[in-house]
Design a protein around this motif. Structure first.
Motif, PDB file in Angstrom:
ATOM      1  N   GLU A  15       9.598 -12.643  38.347  1.00 50.55           N
ATOM      2  CA  GLU A  15      10.287 -12.439  37.072  1.00 50.55           C
ATOM      3  C   GLU A  15      10.050 -13.617  36.133  1.00 50.55           C
ATOM      4  O   GLU A  15      10.003 -13.459  34.910  1.00 50.55           O
ATOM      5  CB  GLU A  15      11.790 -12.251  37.317  1.00 50.55           C
ATOM      6  N   ALA A  16       9.882 -14.806  36.686  1.00 53.86           N
ATOM      7  CA  ALA A  16       9.695 -16.015  35.881  1.00 53.86           C
ATOM      8  C   ALA A  16       8.291 -16.122  35.298  1.00 53.86           C
ATOM      9  O   ALA A  16       8.077 -16.873  34.341  1.00 53.86           O
ATOM     10  CB  ALA A  16       9.978 -17.254  36.731  1.00 53.86           C
ATOM     11  N   LEU A  17       7.345 -15.391  35.858  1.00 50.99           N
ATOM     12  CA  LEU A  17       5.958 -15.501  35.387  1.00 50.99           C
ATOM     13  C   LEU A  17       5.802 -14.913  33.989  1.00 50.99           C
ATOM     14  O   LEU A  17       6.248 -13.792  33.736  1.00 50.99           O
ATOM     15  CB  LEU A  17       5.009 -14.766  36.333  1.00 50.99           C
ATOM     16  N   PRO A  18       5.158 -15.655  33.113  1.00 56.36           N
ATOM     17  CA  PRO A  18       4.883 -15.078  31.788  1.00 56.36           C
ATOM     18  C   PRO A  18       3.844 -13.970  31.908  1.00 56.36           C
ATOM     19  O   PRO A  18       3.025 -13.969  32.833  1.00 56.36           O
ATOM     20  CB  PRO A  18       4.338 -16.268  30.991  1.00 56.36           C
ATOM     21  N   ASP A  19       3.885 -13.027  30.982  1.00 60.06           N
ATOM     22  CA  ASP A  19       2.904 -11.932  30.989  1.00 60.06           C
ATOM     23  C   ASP A  19       1.500 -12.475  30.735  1.00 60.06           C
ATOM     24  O   ASP A  19       1.294 -13.258  29.821  1.00 60.06           O
ATOM     25  CB  ASP A  19       3.242 -10.892  29.918  1.00 60.06           C
ATOM     26  N   LYS A  20       0.570 -12.078  31.586  1.00 56.54           N
ATOM     27  CA  LYS A  20      -0.852 -12.365  31.450  1.00 56.54           C
ATOM     28  C   LYS A  20      -1.200 -13.846  31.405  1.00 56.54           C
ATOM     29  O   LYS A  20      -2.253 -14.221  30.933  1.00 56.54           O
ATOM     30  CB  LYS A  20      -1.414 -11.665  30.216  1.00 56.54           C
ATOM     31  N   LYS A  21      -0.289 -14.708  31.879  1.00 59.78           N
ATOM     32  CA  LYS A  21      -0.586 -16.137  31.912  1.00 59.78           C
ATOM     33  C   LYS A  21      -0.047 -16.748  33.195  1.00 59.78           C
ATOM     34  O   LYS A  21       0.901 -16.246  33.784  1.00 59.78           O
ATOM     35  CB  LYS A  21       0.079 -16.861  30.737  1.00 59.78           C
ATOM     36  N   LYS A  22      -0.658 -17.844  33.578  1.00 56.16           N
ATOM     37  CA  LYS A  22      -0.154 -18.637  34.695  1.00 56.16           C
ATOM     38  C   LYS A  22       0.927 -19.563  34.135  1.00 56.16           C
ATOM     39  O   LYS A  22       0.774 -20.110  33.041  1.00 56.16           O
ATOM     40  CB  LYS A  22      -1.309 -19.437  35.293  1.00 56.16           C
ATOM     41  N   PRO A  23       2.039 -19.756  34.847  1.00 56.42           N
ATOM     42  CA  PRO A  23       3.091 -20.633  34.325  1.00 56.42           C
ATOM     43  C   PRO A  23       2.665 -22.106  34.335  1.00 56.42           C
ATOM     44  O   PRO A  23       1.795 -22.508  35.089  1.00 56.42           O
ATOM     45  CB  PRO A  23       4.254 -20.400  35.292  1.00 56.42           C
ATOM     46  N   ARG A  24       3.307 -22.899  33.476  1.00 53.59           N
ATOM     47  CA  ARG A  24       3.020 -24.338  33.446  1.00 53.59           C
ATOM     48  C   ARG A  24       3.552 -25.016  34.695  1.00 53.59           C
ATOM     49  O   ARG A  24       2.937 -25.912  35.241  1.00 53.59           O
ATOM     50  CB  ARG A  24       3.635 -24.972  32.198  1.00 53.59           C
ATOM     51  N   PRO A  78       4.963 -24.422  38.679  1.00 57.64           N
ATOM     52  CA  PRO A  78       4.914 -23.397  39.739  1.00 57.64           C
ATOM     53  C   PRO A  78       6.293 -22.901  40.173  1.00 57.64           C
ATOM     54  O   PRO A  78       6.425 -21.786  40.655  1.00 57.64           O
ATOM     55  CB  PRO A  78       4.202 -24.103  40.883  1.00 57.64           C
ATOM     56  N   PHE A  79       7.328 -23.744  39.973  1.00 58.07           N
ATOM     57  CA  PHE A  79       8.661 -23.370  40.432  1.00 58.07           C
ATOM     58  C   PHE A  79       9.646 -23.469  39.272  1.00 58.07           C
ATOM     59  O   PHE A  79       9.941 -24.563  38.791  1.00 58.07           O
ATOM     60  CB  PHE A  79       9.095 -24.263  41.598  1.00 58.07           C
ATOM     61  N   PRO A  80      10.170 -22.335  38.817  1.00 58.98           N
ATOM     62  CA  PRO A  80      11.042 -22.295  37.638  1.00 58.98           C
ATOM     63  C   PRO A  80      12.489 -22.680  37.972  1.00 58.98           C
ATOM     64  O   PRO A  80      13.347 -21.824  38.141  1.00 58.98           O
ATOM     65  CB  PRO A  80      10.939 -20.838  37.186  1.00 58.98           C
ATOM     66  N   PHE A  81      12.746 -23.982  38.056  1.00 56.29           N
ATOM     67  CA  PHE A  81      14.079 -24.439  38.434  1.00 56.29           C
ATOM     68  C   PHE A  81      14.802 -25.195  37.331  1.00 56.29           C
ATOM     69  O   PHE A  81      15.818 -25.835  37.583  1.00 56.29           O
ATOM     70  CB  PHE A  81      14.007 -25.318  39.685  1.00 56.29           C
ATOM     71  N   ALA A  82      14.313 -25.149  36.093  1.00 60.49           N
ATOM     72  CA  ALA A  82      15.037 -25.748  34.970  1.00 60.49           C
ATOM     73  C   ALA A  82      16.321 -24.940  34.764  1.00 60.49           C
ATOM     74  O   ALA A  82      16.346 -23.717  34.952  1.00 60.49           O
ATOM     75  CB  ALA A  82      14.178 -25.720  33.714  1.00 60.49           C
ATOM     76  N   GLU A  83      17.381 -25.613  34.384  1.00 61.55           N
ATOM     77  CA  GLU A  83      18.703 -24.978  34.311  1.00 61.55           C
ATOM     78  C   GLU A  83      18.724 -23.734  33.422  1.00 61.55           C
ATOM     79  O   GLU A  83      19.220 -22.682  33.831  1.00 61.55           O
ATOM     80  CB  GLU A  83      19.734 -25.992  33.823  1.00 61.55           C
ATOM     81  N   LYS A  84      18.171 -23.829  32.223  1.00 61.56           N
ATOM     82  CA  LYS A  84      18.190 -22.671  31.311  1.00 61.56           C
ATOM     83  C   LYS A  84      17.369 -21.516  31.876  1.00 61.56           C
ATOM     84  O   LYS A  84      17.757 -20.353  31.765  1.00 61.56           O
ATOM     85  CB  LYS A  84      17.673 -23.066  29.936  1.00 61.56           C
ATOM     86  N   GLU A  85      16.231 -21.840  32.472  1.00 61.77           N
ATOM     87  CA  GLU A  85      15.378 -20.802  33.056  1.00 61.77           C
ATOM     88  C   GLU A  85      16.086 -20.132  34.235  1.00 61.77           C
ATOM     89  O   GLU A  85      16.054 -18.909  34.381  1.00 61.77           O
ATOM     90  CB  GLU A  85      14.038 -21.418  33.502  1.00 61.77           C
ATOM     91  N   ASP A 125      19.332 -19.897  34.696  1.00 59.78           N
ATOM     92  CA  ASP A 125      20.417 -19.065  34.154  1.00 59.78           C
ATOM     93  C   ASP A 125      19.879 -17.727  33.666  1.00 59.78           C
ATOM     94  O   ASP A 125      20.450 -16.676  33.948  1.00 59.78           O
ATOM     95  CB  ASP A 125      21.120 -19.786  32.999  1.00 59.78           C
ATOM     96  N   ARG A 126      18.767 -17.763  32.929  1.00 59.64           N
ATOM     97  CA  ARG A 126      18.172 -16.538  32.394  1.00 59.64           C
ATOM     98  C   ARG A 126      17.722 -15.605  33.521  1.00 59.64           C
ATOM     99  O   ARG A 126      18.014 -14.405  33.511  1.00 59.64           O
ATOM    100  CB  ARG A 126      16.980 -16.883  31.499  1.00 59.64           C
ATOM    101  N   LEU A 127      17.039 -16.173  34.518  1.00 57.26           N
ATOM    102  CA  LEU A 127      16.524 -15.360  35.620  1.00 57.26           C
ATOM    103  C   LEU A 127      17.647 -14.788  36.482  1.00 57.26           C
ATOM    104  O   LEU A 127      17.590 -13.619  36.869  1.00 57.26           O
ATOM    105  CB  LEU A 127      15.569 -16.189  36.478  1.00 57.26           C
TER     106      LEU A 127
END
Length: 165
Positions: free
Chosen positions: A92-101, A103-110, A112-114
């Motif tokens: 769910e954290a992966l952007p469409d058609k791109k590799k994320p900056r 590898p592990f989406p653990f920032a607080e805002k991210e 919360d959103r996920l």
């Protein structure tokens, strides 16, 4: 006799629908060895597409499942549940058609959103799934620390280190 023949026909249909690799003992043995093996430094290096990143996350979470069974003494059904929650979270954290900056989406805002997105059930939050996701995140961060894939400073929930005693 008719019942046994019918059951045999139905089983053949199921076997024909399965990918042949899933009934190959050598494949199953290698997959279990992978799941239970010790792998370190998980990352998304070499992944150029979203599909490649999801495949890497799938491998990572399979190894996480084995880690949960071995280190947390979880039964396999529970470990698979937490594996699937983490795979959903990471995908769910992966952007469409791109590799994320990262590898592990653990920032607080991210996070919360996920969490809000994945635990939403129609109009309300599914509290059971939300707490399952929080447990999965906690153990996944511990797994990443243990496999030297995430440094202690980045493994936190709410500002506290994930493996703090």
């Amino acid at each position: 006799m008719g019942l046994i023949r019918r059951a045999g026909r139905e089983l053949r249909k199921i076997k024909d629908m399965l990918n042949p690799v899933w009934i190959d003992p050598e494949f199953l043995k290698s997959r279990l060895e992978f799941i239970l093996g010790r792998h370190e430094n998980w990352n998304l290096d070499g992944c150029r597409t979203r599909r490649q990143a999801i495949t890497r996350y799938d491998d990572m979470t399979c190894n996480f499942m084995g880690w949960l069974a071995a280190h947390k003494k979880m039964d396999w059904c529970t470990a698979e549940y937490h594996r699937q929650l983490m795979l959903d979270y990471l995908a769910e954290a992966l952007p469409d058609k791109k590799k994320p900056r990262e590898p592990f989406p653990f920032a607080e805002k991210e996070m919360d959103r996920l969490l809000a997105s994945l635990a939403k059930d129609m109009m309300w939050l599914d509290s059971t799934k939300l707490f399952g996701l929080l447990n999965s995140l906690y153990w996944f961060m511990e797994f990443l620390e243990d496999t030297r894939s995430l440094d202690r400073g980045k493994a936190s929930l709410g500002g506290r280190p994930a493996s703090a005693s």
